[in-house]
Scaffold this motif. Sequence first.
Motif, short mmCIF file in Angstrom:
data_model
loop_
_atom_site.label_atom_id
_atom_site.label_comp_id
_atom_site.label_asym_id
_atom_site.label_seq_id
_atom_site.Cartn_x
_atom_site.Cartn_y
_atom_site.Cartn_z
N THR A 220 69.25 35.39 51.52
CA THR A 220 67.33 35.59 51.94
C THR A 220 67.51 35.30 50.77
O THR A 220 67.60 35.13 50.26
CB THR A 220 67.73 37.43 52.53
OG1 THR A 220 68.36 38.20 50.94
CG2 THR A 220 69.26 37.77 52.84
N ARG B 40 65.28 37.67 49.02
CA ARG B 40 65.29 38.69 47.97
C ARG B 40 66.15 38.51 47.19
O ARG B 40 67.26 39.00 46.15
CB ARG B 40 65.44 40.06 48.43
CG ARG B 40 65.57 41.58 47.45
CD ARG B 40 65.77 42.54 47.74
NE ARG B 40 64.65 42.92 48.42
CZ ARG B 40 63.43 44.31 48.33
NH1 ARG B 40 63.95 44.15 47.17
NH2 ARG B 40 62.44 44.08 48.54
N VAL C 124 65.59 35.86 44.13
CA VAL C 124 65.03 36.29 43.39
C VAL C 124 66.10 36.59 42.20
O VAL C 124 65.70 36.83 41.57
CB VAL C 124 63.62 37.62 43.69
CG1 VAL C 124 63.59 37.97 42.53
CG2 VAL C 124 62.67 36.64 44.76
N ALA D 117 61.00 32.53 50.34
CA ALA D 117 60.53 33.15 51.72
C ALA D 117 61.73 33.26 52.29
O ALA D 117 62.27 32.13 52.25
CB ALA D 117 59.60 32.21 52.41
N GLU E 150 59.82 38.51 54.61
CA GLU E 150 59.43 38.47 53.21
C GLU E 150 59.22 36.54 52.65
O GLU E 150 59.52 35.89 53.24
CB GLU E 150 59.75 39.21 52.29
CG GLU E 150 61.72 39.27 52.66
CD GLU E 150 62.10 40.67 51.31
OE1 GLU E 150 61.28 41.69 51.52
OE2 GLU E 150 62.58 40.19 50.84
N TRP F 65 58.59 35.90 48.03
CA TRP F 65 58.41 36.41 46.78
C TRP F 65 57.82 35.28 46.07
O TRP F 65 57.89 34.68 45.85
CB TRP F 65 59.99 36.62 46.47
CG TRP F 65 60.31 37.47 46.89
CD1 TRP F 65 61.26 38.11 48.23
CD2 TRP F 65 60.35 39.33 46.36
NE1 TRP F 65 61.43 39.79 48.18
CE2 TRP F 65 60.83 40.67 46.96
CE3 TRP F 65 60.25 39.85 44.78
CZ2 TRP F 65 61.39 41.64 46.85
CZ3 TRP F 65 60.16 41.42 44.76
CH2 TRP F 65 61.23 42.13 44.94
N GLU G 146 56.99 39.74 42.54
CA GLU G 146 55.87 40.40 43.43
C GLU G 146 56.70 39.97 44.48
O GLU G 146 56.57 38.76 45.23
CB GLU G 146 54.88 39.97 43.23
CG GLU G 146 53.49 40.72 43.73
CD GLU G 146 52.27 40.53 44.16
OE1 GLU G 146 51.87 40.75 44.05
OE2 GLU G 146 52.34 39.19 43.54
N ARG G 147 56.70 40.66 45.47
CA ARG G 147 57.18 40.59 46.95
C ARG G 147 55.81 40.59 48.17
O ARG G 147 54.79 41.37 47.43
CB ARG G 147 57.89 42.05 47.73
CG ARG G 147 57.80 41.87 49.00
CD ARG G 147 58.78 42.76 49.11
NE ARG G 147 59.36 42.94 51.14
CZ ARG G 147 57.99 42.90 51.97
NH1 ARG G 147 57.04 43.56 51.96
NH2 ARG G 147 58.72 43.47 52.98
N GLY H 36 54.65 40.82 51.72
CA GLY H 36 54.73 41.26 53.04
C GLY H 36 54.00 40.59 54.09
O GLY H 36 53.46 39.78 54.51
N SER I 51 60.77 48.84 44.76
CA SER I 51 61.36 47.78 45.78
C SER I 51 60.27 46.29 45.87
O SER I 51 60.74 45.28 47.13
CB SER I 51 61.87 47.90 47.41
OG SER I 51 60.48 48.64 48.43
N ASN I 52 59.36 46.24 45.57
CA ASN I 52 58.54 44.68 45.96
C ASN I 52 57.54 44.66 44.82
O ASN I 52 57.26 43.22 44.64
CB ASN I 52 57.30 46.12 46.30
CG ASN I 52 57.51 46.55 47.45
OD1 ASN I 52 57.81 46.18 48.29
ND2 ASN I 52 56.47 47.51 47.65
N TYR I 53 58.62 44.57 43.33
CA TYR I 53 58.62 43.80 42.34
C TYR I 53 60.05 44.07 41.31
O TYR I 53 61.07 44.29 41.43
CB TYR I 53 57.90 44.22 41.09
CG TYR I 53 56.50 44.51 42.50
CD1 TYR I 53 55.75 43.73 41.73
CD2 TYR I 53 56.17 46.57 42.69
CE1 TYR I 53 54.30 44.22 42.13
CE2 TYR I 53 54.84 45.97 42.88
CZ TYR I 53 53.74 45.18 43.01
OH TYR I 53 52.53 45.05 43.64
#
Length: 516
Positions: free
Chosen positions: A158, A160, A163, A186, A190, A192, A207-208, A210, A233-235
């Motif tokens: 994924t 995430r 990252v 990506a 999402e 990043w 940074e995520r 959206g 959860s976005n950083y």
Amino acid sequence: MSLAMRYSTATLSLLLLRTVAVKASYCFYVGKNLTVDGSVMVAGTGEEVSGHWLQLFSAQDYPPNATLSVGVTEDAALPGKRIQIPQAQHTYRYLSMEYSDFEGFPAPLTNGGLNEHGVYVRDVWAQNREELVAMTPNPQAGVNYGELARIVMERARTAREGVEIIGRLMDEYGEATYGGNTHLIADKDEGWVVWEFAGGKHLWAAERLGDNDIRVLYPGYIEDFPVNFANSSNYMGAPHLVEFAIQQGWWDPQGNRSFNIWEVYGDTNNNATARNGGYKYMSQAELEDATRAMIPLNEKKLMERHRDIRIADDQSGYGQVVSLHEGIDPDMRRLWVASTGAVAAPFVPWWLGVQSIPPEAGLHRYLYDQASSEFLNTDYQYQEASEFVFRIFKRVLYYMCSNPHEYHPIVTEMLVGFENQSFIEIEAWVERGAQVLIDNDERDSARELLTYYSHSRLYKAMEIGKTIAAALESHVKLTGHWKTPRGDLINDGGSGNATVTCLVGLNPDRPKWDQD
């Protein structure tokens, strides 16, 4: 070496980097609420003075103690040493455009690509503040930008997770840097932006992006960032990301200024801001606004945005466009690839299920590092005897941009016509047929079908490219517009001021023929 001497060397390297102007690669991200089919979409180009070739990497298994060599050499502008890190026991299948040269960064290099799990990654330059670059040890050690991209393709399921993989590598080994770099990672859900910082301090931030976001990286950037990012959860970022900035006096927690990654760690010289740095002919803000004006986006629209003459020129080594969908079989994941900058070459579809890449799209000596200093390895004689798609469309670029008023609209119409035919055939029978075969447990036949179509479209593109180049050459010569070189300097000397382009001047709203 004394600290003073080390700082002096780093400062000298920094000045060299700023003189050379390390600027490479565009990336476009479009969230899934802004696309026609609800997919996450990404596009990009690599900008390297280098040979480029398409390569398919199979999944691999490695023994428990296998290692991977990473880093840069003493020849880099910020000198380094190679180190060994553990290799994963299993790596995933992926497709990427490889390239051959960046000073002190051993080939082959990659900006990124698409893996079997639908994770797409691109790297984009993002210069850091001078004081941070000057802290870079001599020699430095760590994982370089291309290796980070490759490791994400090899290991991430994924975005995430990609990252997190980079974060762990940064925490343990750091990045072998040329002055700062970002990655856009990506998947179907999402994107990043991951920014790896120079200085040898193991600093990074992520940074995520959206569902409603559009982000253009050139250079890569992150702006406002929460101080307590560990609770979001976005950083993500290095544990000491904020503390280090405070220690250096680059950010005051008692002041009124928010913790802005660009302002704290980025290169803000000449009053550059994150979205209006004034790079090339269009800023990040202008590119993002132009992309948002086209919503809802589909692949055709993103291809159009990608080949805009205000950003596509001789520096664009290739182009990529991808849609990341829910519920796609790994073999059916598709990546569109233009074999040079998309302003002069059509996008050809490639699937992760293809069984091979034709030799015409593979490694050739054209623009390969040190190719002129030695004779050919006999192992490559058949490969080198084949035509090279990259070279064909470079010829189109050079002729087309010699008279863009007449040539550019005609060439663009043909490139788009070729792509439209591909879209029709893909929808009508290629993907439908391949999916039926997969559903009926005939995966090998599906892969043969996808391989046949990608190969045939590449060969058709080459035919069209040769026809276009021959027609433009004939017109140039028969109308008396041929120009013999007046000097003996075949390269521009690294100035960057003489790049072949269909646009001249600094006004992004006026094409070349309106300025003559």
